[in-house]
Design a protein around this motif. Structure first.
Motif, PDB file in Angstrom:
ATOM      1  N   GLY A 216       7.927  -2.254  13.859  1.00  0.00           N
ATOM      2  CA  GLY A 216       8.273  -2.850  15.148  1.00  0.00           C
ATOM      3  C   GLY A 216       8.597  -4.324  15.028  1.00  0.00           C
ATOM      4  O   GLY A 216       9.491  -4.841  15.714  1.00  0.00           O
ATOM      5  N   LYS A 217       7.884  -5.023  14.153  1.00  0.00           N
ATOM      6  CA  LYS A 217       8.157  -6.442  13.952  1.00  0.00           C
ATOM      7  C   LYS A 217       9.522  -6.655  13.292  1.00  0.00           C
ATOM      8  O   LYS A 217      10.234  -7.623  13.604  1.00  0.00           O
ATOM      9  CB  LYS A 217       7.054  -7.063  13.097  1.00  0.00           C
ATOM     10  CG  LYS A 217       5.719  -7.187  13.810  1.00  0.00           C
ATOM     11  CD  LYS A 217       4.678  -7.851  12.920  1.00  0.00           C
ATOM     12  CE  LYS A 217       3.371  -8.050  13.665  1.00  0.00           C
ATOM     13  NZ  LYS A 217       2.353  -8.718  12.804  1.00  0.00           N
ATOM     14  N   ILE A 218       9.884  -5.755  12.392  1.00  0.00           N
ATOM     15  CA  ILE A 218      11.165  -5.898  11.704  1.00  0.00           C
ATOM     16  C   ILE A 218      12.323  -5.516  12.623  1.00  0.00           C
ATOM     17  O   ILE A 218      13.358  -6.190  12.657  1.00  0.00           O
ATOM     18  CB  ILE A 218      11.186  -5.065  10.413  1.00  0.00           C
ATOM     19  CG1 ILE A 218      10.198  -5.651   9.400  1.00  0.00           C
ATOM     20  CG2 ILE A 218      12.590  -5.019   9.816  1.00  0.00           C
ATOM     21  CD1 ILE A 218      10.056  -4.852   8.124  1.00  0.00           C
ATOM     22  N   VAL A 219      12.168  -4.433  13.384  1.00  0.00           N
ATOM     23  CA  VAL A 219      13.279  -4.005  14.238  1.00  0.00           C
ATOM     24  C   VAL A 219      13.576  -5.047  15.319  1.00  0.00           C
ATOM     25  O   VAL A 219      14.726  -5.196  15.753  1.00  0.00           O
ATOM     26  CB  VAL A 219      13.005  -2.625  14.879  1.00  0.00           C
ATOM     27  CG1 VAL A 219      11.944  -2.693  15.961  1.00  0.00           C
ATOM     28  CG2 VAL A 219      14.294  -2.041  15.453  1.00  0.00           C
ATOM     29  N   SER A 220      12.565  -5.801  15.738  1.00  0.00           N
ATOM     30  CA  SER A 220      12.827  -6.844  16.735  1.00  0.00           C
ATOM     31  C   SER A 220      13.713  -7.933  16.147  1.00  0.00           C
ATOM     32  O   SER A 220      14.564  -8.511  16.847  1.00  0.00           O
ATOM     33  CB  SER A 220      11.513  -7.435  17.250  1.00  0.00           C
ATOM     34  OG  SER A 220      10.788  -8.089  16.225  1.00  0.00           O
ATOM     35  N   VAL A 221      13.549  -8.224  14.854  1.00  0.00           N
ATOM     36  CA  VAL A 221      14.424  -9.194  14.188  1.00  0.00           C
ATOM     37  C   VAL A 221      15.831  -8.634  14.072  1.00  0.00           C
ATOM     38  O   VAL A 221      16.830  -9.328  14.302  1.00  0.00           O
ATOM     39  CB  VAL A 221      13.866  -9.563  12.794  1.00  0.00           C
ATOM     40  CG1 VAL A 221      14.826 -10.495  12.062  1.00  0.00           C
ATOM     41  CG2 VAL A 221      12.504 -10.226  12.927  1.00  0.00           C
ATOM     42  N   GLU A 222      15.925  -7.348  13.707  1.00  0.00           N
ATOM     43  CA  GLU A 222      17.241  -6.715  13.589  1.00  0.00           C
ATOM     44  C   GLU A 222      17.978  -6.736  14.934  1.00  0.00           C
ATOM     45  O   GLU A 222      19.205  -6.912  14.983  1.00  0.00           O
ATOM     46  CB  GLU A 222      17.099  -5.277  13.095  1.00  0.00           C
ATOM     47  CG  GLU A 222      16.464  -5.126  11.715  1.00  0.00           C
ATOM     48  CD  GLU A 222      17.324  -5.685  10.594  1.00  0.00           C
ATOM     49  OE1 GLU A 222      18.527  -5.932  10.820  1.00  0.00           O
ATOM     50  OE2 GLU A 222      16.792  -5.886   9.490  1.00  0.00           O
TER      51      GLU A 222
ATOM     52  N   GLU B 235      24.193  -3.884  12.000  1.00  0.00           N
ATOM     53  CA  GLU B 235      23.057  -4.305  12.817  1.00  0.00           C
ATOM     54  C   GLU B 235      22.734  -3.286  13.905  1.00  0.00           C
ATOM     55  O   GLU B 235      21.563  -2.946  14.122  1.00  0.00           O
ATOM     56  CB  GLU B 235      23.323  -5.677  13.439  1.00  0.00           C
ATOM     57  CG  GLU B 235      23.461  -6.808  12.446  1.00  0.00           C
ATOM     58  CD  GLU B 235      22.233  -7.022  11.578  1.00  0.00           C
ATOM     59  OE1 GLU B 235      21.145  -6.500  11.907  1.00  0.00           O
ATOM     60  OE2 GLU B 235      22.352  -7.713  10.555  1.00  0.00           O
ATOM     61  N   ASP B 236      23.756  -2.786  14.595  1.00  0.00           N
ATOM     62  CA  ASP B 236      23.509  -1.763  15.619  1.00  0.00           C
ATOM     63  C   ASP B 236      22.907  -0.511  14.995  1.00  0.00           C
ATOM     64  O   ASP B 236      21.992   0.113  15.550  1.00  0.00           O
ATOM     65  CB  ASP B 236      24.810  -1.402  16.342  1.00  0.00           C
ATOM     66  CG  ASP B 236      25.302  -2.506  17.260  1.00  0.00           C
ATOM     67  OD1 ASP B 236      24.553  -3.476  17.498  1.00  0.00           O
ATOM     68  OD2 ASP B 236      26.460  -2.406  17.733  1.00  0.00           O
ATOM     69  N   THR B 237      23.421  -0.144  13.815  1.00  0.00           N
ATOM     70  CA  THR B 237      22.906   1.029  13.103  1.00  0.00           C
ATOM     71  C   THR B 237      21.461   0.798  12.673  1.00  0.00           C
ATOM     72  O   THR B 237      20.617   1.695  12.786  1.00  0.00           O
ATOM     73  CB  THR B 237      23.768   1.333  11.865  1.00  0.00           C
ATOM     74  OG1 THR B 237      25.101   1.643  12.282  1.00  0.00           O
ATOM     75  CG2 THR B 237      23.215   2.519  11.091  1.00  0.00           C
ATOM     76  N   GLY B 238      21.161  -0.420  12.194  1.00  0.00           N
ATOM     77  CA  GLY B 238      19.803  -0.723  11.758  1.00  0.00           C
ATOM     78  C   GLY B 238      18.791  -0.615  12.883  1.00  0.00           C
ATOM     79  O   GLY B 238      17.708  -0.048  12.713  1.00  0.00           O
ATOM     80  N   VAL B 239      19.137  -1.157  14.051  1.00  0.00           N
ATOM     81  CA  VAL B 239      18.228  -1.077  15.200  1.00  0.00           C
ATOM     82  C   VAL B 239      18.005   0.378  15.600  1.00  0.00           C
ATOM     83  O   VAL B 239      16.858   0.820  15.799  1.00  0.00           O
ATOM     84  CB  VAL B 239      18.789  -1.874  16.395  1.00  0.00           C
ATOM     85  CG1 VAL B 239      17.912  -1.661  17.637  1.00  0.00           C
ATOM     86  CG2 VAL B 239      18.859  -3.353  16.068  1.00  0.00           C
TER      87      VAL B 239
ATOM     88  N   HIS C 110      16.943 -13.351   6.110  1.00  0.00           N
ATOM     89  CA  HIS C 110      16.023 -12.388   6.721  1.00  0.00           C
ATOM     90  C   HIS C 110      16.130 -11.035   6.021  1.00  0.00           C
ATOM     91  O   HIS C 110      15.105 -10.392   5.736  1.00  0.00           O
ATOM     92  CB  HIS C 110      16.347 -12.203   8.206  1.00  0.00           C
ATOM     93  CG  HIS C 110      16.127 -13.416   9.033  1.00  0.00           C
ATOM     94  ND1 HIS C 110      16.683 -13.563  10.288  1.00  0.00           N
ATOM     95  CD2 HIS C 110      15.433 -14.559   8.793  1.00  0.00           C
ATOM     96  CE1 HIS C 110      16.330 -14.740  10.786  1.00  0.00           C
ATOM     97  NE2 HIS C 110      15.574 -15.358   9.903  1.00  0.00           N
ATOM     98  N   GLU C 111      17.358 -10.580   5.783  1.00  0.00           N
ATOM     99  CA  GLU C 111      17.544  -9.262   5.181  1.00  0.00           C
ATOM    100  C   GLU C 111      17.012  -9.217   3.750  1.00  0.00           C
ATOM    101  O   GLU C 111      16.472  -8.199   3.312  1.00  0.00           O
ATOM    102  CB  GLU C 111      19.028  -8.861   5.212  1.00  0.00           C
ATOM    103  CG  GLU C 111      19.682  -8.844   6.587  1.00  0.00           C
ATOM    104  CD  GLU C 111      19.072  -7.855   7.566  1.00  0.00           C
ATOM    105  OE1 GLU C 111      18.086  -7.171   7.223  1.00  0.00           O
ATOM    106  OE2 GLU C 111      19.569  -7.760   8.704  1.00  0.00           O
TER     107      GLU C 111
END
Length: 237
Positions: A174-180, A150-154, A107-108
């Motif tokens: 928004g679509k990417i942050v939901s995956v993160e 991951e927490d930082t990315g969100v 994914h990343e």
């Protein structure tokens, strides 16, 4: 990608995994880039509008493209981390853990290549990660780092959302942050299985909202993991 709802299969180490992943990523990122390229045309921008100057300092730029380069920088860091995790698995890694971490890696990489292709010559250079503080042979060290990233990315995507002016870019973010966020939850479950920590009160406030952290704070938090100096002073301006 909650592993409680997904059946993971173990990977065969002898498979030509890299080739299969590359083909899948090409098709996926090509589709995303086509959508993004359409947005560039609609917004009246070309790849010559905001070139990134050559400098020892990596300048993310301004406006929406500064925000997108900011996301690209973070995705570079995450993709490099998970690639190293899979290339050098920690001692005692299980098939399930390997499968989950491989999916996150994939994914990343898709996210990273999407931003790189979509930004064209407005994209910042490839960053040089610094993972010296992480013991990749230790499960505890790897998962602690994964949790941090991951927490930082969100929090980073949430914090940068208000700076995005183009509604279509905001939708993509928004679509990417939901995956993160799914990544963040499954990493927390690997650390502390079947607990409520997947949505702990250290990341979710009393209103049921996730953290939203400004770019300056995020860049300060991750600078120890990147050898380059990143300037994000003009993001969103």
């Amino acid at each position: 990608m909650m592993h409680t709802n997904t059946k993971y299969r173990s990977r065969n180490a002898d498979d030509d995994g890299a080739s299969l992943v590359n083909r899948r990523l090409f098709l996926t990122s090509a589709g995303l880039t086509t959508a993004f390229g359409t947005l560039l045309i609609v917004s009246g921008c070309t790849t010559e509008d905001h070139p990134i100057p050559n400098s020892d300092v990596v300048d993310l730029g301004d406006g929406d493209f500064g925000v997108l380069n900011y996301a690209y920088a973070l995705e570079q860091l995450e993709a490099a981390f998970y690639a190293k995790v899979i290339d050098s698995p920690y001692t005692g890694i299980t098939d399930t853990e390997r499968a989950i971490l491989t999916d996150i890696r994939d994914h990343e990489i898709v996210h990273r290549e999407f931003f790189k292709a979509a930004l064209g010559n407005k994209a910042i250079k490839g960053l040089t990660p610094n993972f010296d503080a992480i013991d990749f042979s230790s499960k505890a060290s790897v998962l602690a780092a994964a949790k941090l990233f991951e927490d930082t990315g969100v929090a980073a995507y949430n914090g940068a959302g208000r700076l995005i002016k183009n509604a279509e870019y905001l939708l993509l973010a928004g679509k990417i942050v939901s995956v993160e966020a799914r990544h963040a939850a499954v990493i927390r479950d690997l650390i502390n299985p079947k607990s409520a920590d997947f949505a702990g009160d250290d990341i979710i406030d009393m209103n049921g909202m996730d953290k939203a952290t400004p770019p300056a704070d995020i860049l300060s938090a991750v600078k120890g993991f990147v050898r380059d100096t990143i300037n994000g002073a003009h993001i969103g301006q």
